[in-house]
Enzyme design. Sequence first.
Site, PDB file in Angstrom:
ATOM      1  N   CYS A   6       0.852  -1.201   0.000  1.00 59.68           N
ATOM      2  CA  CYS A   6       0.000   0.000   0.000  1.00 59.68           C
ATOM      3  C   CYS A   6       0.885   1.247   0.000  1.00 59.68           C
ATOM      4  CB  CYS A   6      -0.956   0.000   1.191  1.00 59.68           C
ATOM      5  SG  CYS A   6      -2.378  -1.111   0.998  1.00 59.68           S
ATOM      6  N   HIS A  45      -6.232  -2.729  -1.268  1.00 57.26           N
ATOM      7  CA  HIS A  45      -5.629  -3.759  -0.411  1.00 57.26           C
ATOM      8  C   HIS A  45      -6.489  -5.022  -0.376  1.00 57.26           C
ATOM      9  CE1 HIS A  45      -3.039  -5.387   2.723  1.00 57.26           C
ATOM     10  NE2 HIS A  45      -4.158  -5.950   3.163  1.00 57.26           N
ATOM     11  N   ASN A  84       2.088 -16.533  -3.912  1.00 60.11           N
ATOM     12  CA  ASN A  84       2.224 -17.291  -2.666  1.00 60.11           C
ATOM     13  C   ASN A  84       1.102 -16.875  -1.715  1.00 60.11           C
ATOM     14  OD1 ASN A  84       4.682 -18.531  -3.532  1.00 60.11           O
ATOM     15  ND2 ASN A  84       5.766 -16.632  -3.045  1.00 60.11           N
ATOM     16  N   GLY A  90       5.280 -19.283   1.578  1.00 62.08           N
ATOM     17  CA  GLY A  90       6.338 -18.278   1.418  1.00 62.08           C
ATOM     18  C   GLY A  90       5.861 -16.861   1.201  1.00 62.08           C
ATOM     19  N   HIS A  97      -0.297 -10.141  -4.727  1.00 61.95           N
ATOM     20  CA  HIS A  97       0.646  -9.823  -5.801  1.00 61.95           C
ATOM     21  C   HIS A  97       0.922 -11.060  -6.622  1.00 61.95           C
ATOM     22  CE1 HIS A  97       2.910 -10.810  -2.121  1.00 61.95           C
ATOM     23  NE2 HIS A  97       3.811 -11.375  -2.902  1.00 61.95           N
TER      24      HIS A  97
HETATM   25  P1  5GP Z   1       6.121 -12.905  -1.354  1.00 64.11           P
HETATM   26  O1  5GP Z   1       7.293 -13.360  -0.532  1.00 64.11           O
HETATM   27  O2  5GP Z   1       5.053 -12.305  -0.465  1.00 64.11           O
HETATM   28  O3  5GP Z   1       5.564 -13.925  -2.296  1.00 64.11           O
HETATM   29  O4  5GP Z   1       6.650 -11.754  -2.318  1.00 64.11           O
HETATM   30  C1  5GP Z   1       7.000 -10.492  -1.836  1.00 64.11           C
HETATM   31  C2  5GP Z   1       8.040  -9.949  -2.764  1.00 64.11           C
HETATM   32  O5  5GP Z   1       8.160  -8.568  -2.527  1.00 64.11           O
HETATM   33  C3  5GP Z   1       9.425 -10.564  -2.573  1.00 64.11           C
HETATM   34  O6  5GP Z   1       9.859 -11.169  -3.787  1.00 64.11           O
HETATM   35  C4  5GP Z   1      10.300  -9.356  -2.181  1.00 64.11           C
HETATM   36  O7  5GP Z   1      11.600  -9.420  -2.741  1.00 64.11           O
HETATM   37  C5  5GP Z   1       9.505  -8.187  -2.702  1.00 64.11           C
HETATM   38  N1  5GP Z   1       9.701  -6.959  -1.956  1.00 64.11           N
HETATM   39  C6  5GP Z   1       9.721  -6.818  -0.607  1.00 64.11           C
HETATM   40  N2  5GP Z   1       9.907  -5.528  -0.264  1.00 64.11           N
HETATM   41  C7  5GP Z   1       9.998  -4.833  -1.444  1.00 64.11           C
HETATM   42  C8  5GP Z   1      10.202  -3.452  -1.754  1.00 64.11           C
HETATM   43  O8  5GP Z   1      10.309  -2.577  -0.874  1.00 64.11           O
HETATM   44  N3  5GP Z   1      10.262  -3.108  -3.067  1.00 64.11           N
HETATM   45  C9  5GP Z   1      10.133  -4.036  -4.068  1.00 64.11           C
HETATM   46  N4  5GP Z   1      10.218  -3.594  -5.331  1.00 64.11           N
HETATM   47  N5  5GP Z   1       9.943  -5.368  -3.809  1.00 64.11           N
HETATM   48  C10 5GP Z   1       9.874  -5.742  -2.521  1.00 64.11           C
HETATM   49 ZN    ZN Z   2      -1.780  -3.315   1.169  1.00 65.21          ZN
END
Ligand code: 5GP
Ligand code: ZN
Length: 111
Positions: A6, A45, A84, A90, A97
């Site tokens: 967000c 969100h 995920n 994970g 996303h």
């Molecule tokens: P998840 O682990 O929830 O499937 O994916 C979250 C993703 O967000 C991860 O691949 C992580 O590298 C990415 N991520 C986390 N913080 C940030 C950020 O501040 N900026 C960007 N561009 N990606 C982020």
């Molecule tokens: Zn959010």
Amino acid sequence: MNCLFCSIVEGTIPNKTVYEDDQVIAFYDIDPQAPVHFLVIPKTHISSVAAVNGENSAIVAHCFEVISRVTKDLGIDSYRVVSNIGEQAGQSVPHLHFHVLAGRDMTWPPG
Ligand code: 5GP
Ligand code: ZN
């Protein structure tokens, strides 16, 4: 609400935007797991796929439309889309996303 994505939508955390419209934003992952790795998120969100329902599912279709368009614009014709859901799978950011990964051979099944 204190939500990292967000904050990205609000512009308080910088990002490398690939695509943006009134409903979604696509931006490169800060910790890329492939030569091309970007995320597509709704601006509203929604905590994960587990929170998708009849009221909000149109945004999911739009996310996939954007994935189809942006990958074509980038000249990518083979890629993987991942979402995920929950800790065991994970998920580290509780805002829906879709990861789009490309540019290397992928293994199956995913780890
Ligand atoms: P998840 O682990 O929830 O499937 O994916 C979250 C993703 O967000 C991860 O691949 C992580 O590298 C990415 N991520 C986390 N913080 C940030 C950020 O501040 N900026 C960007 N561009 N990606 C982020
Ligand atoms: Zn959010």
